[in-house]
Design a protein around this motif. Structure first.
Motif, short mmCIF file in Angstrom:
data_model
loop_
_atom_site.label_atom_id
_atom_site.label_comp_id
_atom_site.label_asym_id
_atom_site.label_seq_id
_atom_site.Cartn_x
_atom_site.Cartn_y
_atom_site.Cartn_z
N VAL A 153 0.81 -1.20 0.32
CA VAL A 153 0.03 0.14 0.06
C VAL A 153 0.81 1.25 -0.02
N LYS A 154 1.74 1.31 0.90
CA LYS A 154 2.77 2.44 1.08
C LYS A 154 3.42 2.62 -0.39
N ILE A 155 3.99 1.63 -1.04
CA ILE A 155 4.49 1.66 -2.34
C ILE A 155 3.68 2.23 -3.33
N THR A 156 2.56 1.77 -3.48
CA THR A 156 1.29 2.12 -4.45
C THR A 156 0.95 3.53 -4.34
N VAL A 157 0.77 3.94 -3.03
CA VAL A 157 0.32 5.30 -2.85
C VAL A 157 1.31 6.20 -3.15
N THR A 158 2.61 5.97 -2.84
CA THR A 158 3.79 6.89 -3.10
C THR A 158 3.89 6.95 -4.54
N VAL A 159 3.95 5.88 -5.14
CA VAL A 159 4.34 6.05 -6.71
C VAL A 159 2.91 6.77 -7.30
N LEU A 160 1.75 6.31 -7.01
CA LEU A 160 0.70 6.99 -7.69
C LEU A 160 0.69 8.36 -7.38
N GLY A 161 0.91 8.69 -6.03
CA GLY A 161 0.60 10.23 -5.60
C GLY A 161 1.72 11.11 -6.15
N VAL A 162 2.94 10.48 -6.11
CA VAL A 162 4.32 11.35 -6.80
C VAL A 162 3.75 11.48 -8.20
N ALA A 163 3.29 10.51 -8.99
CA ALA A 163 3.26 10.58 -10.63
C ALA A 163 2.16 11.53 -10.77
N VAL A 164 1.05 11.54 -10.01
CA VAL A 164 -0.02 12.70 -10.29
C VAL A 164 0.54 13.92 -9.85
N ILE A 165 1.35 14.29 -8.86
CA ILE A 165 2.03 15.69 -8.61
C ILE A 165 2.69 15.96 -9.73
N VAL A 166 3.64 15.05 -10.31
CA VAL A 166 4.42 15.32 -11.23
C VAL A 166 3.77 15.87 -12.69
N VAL A 167 2.51 15.10 -12.84
CA VAL A 167 1.80 15.49 -14.16
C VAL A 167 1.08 17.05 -13.92
N GLY A 168 0.69 17.11 -12.68
CA GLY A 168 0.13 18.40 -12.40
C GLY A 168 1.09 19.43 -12.46
#
Length: 133
Positions: free
Chosen positions: A27-42
């Motif tokens: 969960v921690k890895i998935t949330v981190t990767v997804l959250g960082v990816a969304v922030i980078v796109v934003g």
């Protein structure tokens, strides 16, 4: 009431995953990767017209599922946004119009610079040539 129930069932769902062997790390890895990816796109979309900041905040909300620092930062961002909108609402129509015009000028300048430096097209010159100025 529905929002509370949905949040509780979501927490329960995440807790069930966390209880399994390796679930907490997954969960921690998935949330981190997804959250960082969304922030980078934003972050790439911030200078362009559109929802760049909203996407960054969505990425921060994803990170807030697992990280306390992200929850605090998201709360701070929400507080600042509430302060800004409250201040805008208290201003006269003239001040709001000036802020709106300045916002449009800023967006136009960003679009112009983005098109000029990414595509090599000077929109200002093209508009002048078309209108005969």
């Amino acid at each position: 009431m529905t929002g509370v129930k949905d949040q509780t069932s979501e927490r329960h769902w995440l807790d069930r995953i966390r209880e399994k062997p390796g679930g907490r790390l997954a969960v921690k890895i998935t949330v981190t990767v997804l959250g960082v990816a969304v922030i980078v796109v934003g972050a790439f979309l911030i200078p362009l017209p559109g929802p760049g900041w909203l996407i960054v905040l969505a990425g921060l909300a994803i990170l807030a599922l697992e990280f306390h620092w992200a929850r605090r930062l998201l709360a701070f961002a929400r507080h600042q946004l509430d302060r800004w909108t409250g201040w805008i609402k208290r201003q006269s129509l003239l001040v709001r119009a000036v802020i709106g015009v300045l916002g449009l000028v800023f967006v136009a300048a960003v679009v112009w610079a983005s098109v000029k430096y990414s595509l090599g097209v000077d929109l200002w010159r093209e508009a002048r040539d078309l209108t005969g100025w």
